[in-house]
Design an enzyme around this catalytic site. Structure first.
Site, mmCIF file in Angstrom:
data_model
loop_
_atom_site.group_PDB
_atom_site.id
_atom_site.type_symbol
_atom_site.label_atom_id
_atom_site.label_comp_id
_atom_site.label_asym_id
_atom_site.label_seq_id
_atom_site.Cartn_x
_atom_site.Cartn_y
_atom_site.Cartn_z
ATOM 1 N N CYS A 65 97.880 18.680 26.587
ATOM 2 C CA CYS A 65 97.686 17.243 26.808
ATOM 3 C C CYS A 65 98.996 16.577 26.394
ATOM 4 O O CYS A 65 100.043 17.229 26.431
ATOM 5 C CB CYS A 65 96.471 16.715 26.050
ATOM 6 S SG CYS A 65 96.546 16.816 24.248
ATOM 7 N N GLY A 70 94.572 16.228 20.923
ATOM 8 C CA GLY A 70 93.241 15.890 21.465
ATOM 9 C C GLY A 70 92.520 17.118 21.991
ATOM 10 O O GLY A 70 91.356 17.366 21.654
ATOM 11 N N HIS A 98 97.161 35.159 11.672
ATOM 12 C CA HIS A 98 96.531 34.694 10.434
ATOM 13 C C HIS A 98 95.196 34.001 10.662
ATOM 14 O O HIS A 98 94.346 33.981 9.786
ATOM 15 C CB HIS A 98 97.454 33.715 9.694
ATOM 16 C CG HIS A 98 98.636 34.390 9.064
ATOM 17 N ND1 HIS A 98 99.413 33.795 8.096
ATOM 18 C CD2 HIS A 98 99.170 35.622 9.270
ATOM 19 C CE1 HIS A 98 100.375 34.632 7.729
ATOM 20 N NE2 HIS A 98 100.256 35.745 8.439
ATOM 21 N N ARG A 109 104.371 15.922 25.900
ATOM 22 C CA ARG A 109 105.249 14.839 25.440
ATOM 23 C C ARG A 109 105.976 15.234 24.155
ATOM 24 O O ARG A 109 106.725 14.431 23.597
ATOM 25 C CB ARG A 109 104.416 13.564 25.225
ATOM 26 C CG ARG A 109 103.826 13.029 26.534
ATOM 27 C CD ARG A 109 102.850 11.895 26.312
ATOM 28 N NE ARG A 109 102.262 11.476 27.579
ATOM 29 C CZ ARG A 109 101.123 10.807 27.690
ATOM 30 N NH1 ARG A 109 100.436 10.484 26.609
ATOM 31 N NH2 ARG A 109 100.652 10.484 28.878
ATOM 32 N N ARG A 139 88.934 35.423 5.946
ATOM 33 C CA ARG A 139 89.030 33.967 6.098
ATOM 34 C C ARG A 139 88.430 33.519 7.424
ATOM 35 O O ARG A 139 87.789 32.473 7.505
ATOM 36 C CB ARG A 139 90.499 33.530 5.975
ATOM 37 C CG ARG A 139 90.966 33.599 4.541
ATOM 38 C CD ARG A 139 92.458 33.470 4.396
ATOM 39 N NE ARG A 139 92.833 33.609 2.997
ATOM 40 C CZ ARG A 139 93.943 34.212 2.571
ATOM 41 N NH1 ARG A 139 94.800 34.708 3.438
ATOM 42 N NH2 ARG A 139 94.198 34.300 1.286
HETATM 43 C C1 RB5 Z 1 96.652 10.721 27.331
HETATM 44 O O1 RB5 Z 1 97.457 9.626 27.582
HETATM 45 C C2 RB5 Z 1 96.873 11.244 25.918
HETATM 46 O O2 RB5 Z 1 96.295 10.417 24.987
HETATM 47 C C3 RB5 Z 1 96.321 12.654 25.794
HETATM 48 O O3 RB5 Z 1 96.949 13.479 26.721
HETATM 49 C C4 RB5 Z 1 96.498 13.385 24.487
HETATM 50 O O4 RB5 Z 1 97.808 13.303 24.034
HETATM 51 C C5 RB5 Z 1 95.517 13.147 23.457
HETATM 52 O O5 RB5 Z 1 95.524 13.822 22.419
#
Ligand code: RB5
Length: 152
Positions: A65, A70, A98, A109, A139
């Site tokens: 993502c 997320g 681990h 990003r 664990r």
């Molecule tokens: C989407 O814009 C962004 O929030 C999602 O890809 C992610 O980074 C969330 O954790």
């Protein structure tokens, strides 16, 4: 078989990683998104990948993502899934060794394409069997015990 999924933020990177793995002869199960849609939601694709791994239809999962955060939060809600978000290959390897991670997550990003490929190689190149230390196995058993206390 490797399950892969991303939202719009990771879509382009997912497509590249699929091509990269296919070139290496690795079979990939694409759990979407199947097209770029700026308003799609990462929980949908993370859940789809996590279910493939939890059911053992797929051996491991890759989630992308914007940040990797997320999708890893969502995947870790599914019993039997241990997802780690990382931004370099050493953590990807150690997540396997681990933590017995069966899903790796990263952010389009946060990391560039070459780093993403290095993370995937490191993760897929390290097997669970390398989790040889008894303490690490114990664990992971503790993680499973916590999962079993949950009512899901
Ligand atoms: C989407 O814009 C962004 O929030 C999602 O890809 C992610 O980074 C969330 O954790």
């Amino acid at each position: 078989m490797i399950a892969i999924g991303s939202d719009h933020a990771g879509f382009e990177m997912k497509e590249e990683i699929i091509k990269y793995l296919n070139k290496k002869g690795i079979e990939v199960c694409d759990c979407g998104s199947y097209e770029y849609k700026s308003d799609d939601d990462y929980p949908d694709f993370a859940h789809a990948v996590a279910k493939k791994v939890a059911s053992r239809e797929c051996d491991s999962g890759i989630l992308i993502c914007g940040t990797g955060i997320g999708v890893s939060i969502v995947a870790n809600k599914v019993r039997g899934v241990r997802a780690g978000a990382c931004s370099e290959p050493i953590s990807a390897k150690l997540a396997r060794e681990h933590n017995g991670a069966n899903v790796i997550a990263f952010g389009s990003r946060i990391v560039g394409m070459e780093m993403a490929k290095a993370i995937v190689d490191s993760f897929l190149g390290t097997s669970f069997e390398k989790m040889h230390r008894l303490r690490d196995e114990e664990r992971v058993r503790k993680i499973e015990k916590i999962e079993n206390e949950r009512n899901t």
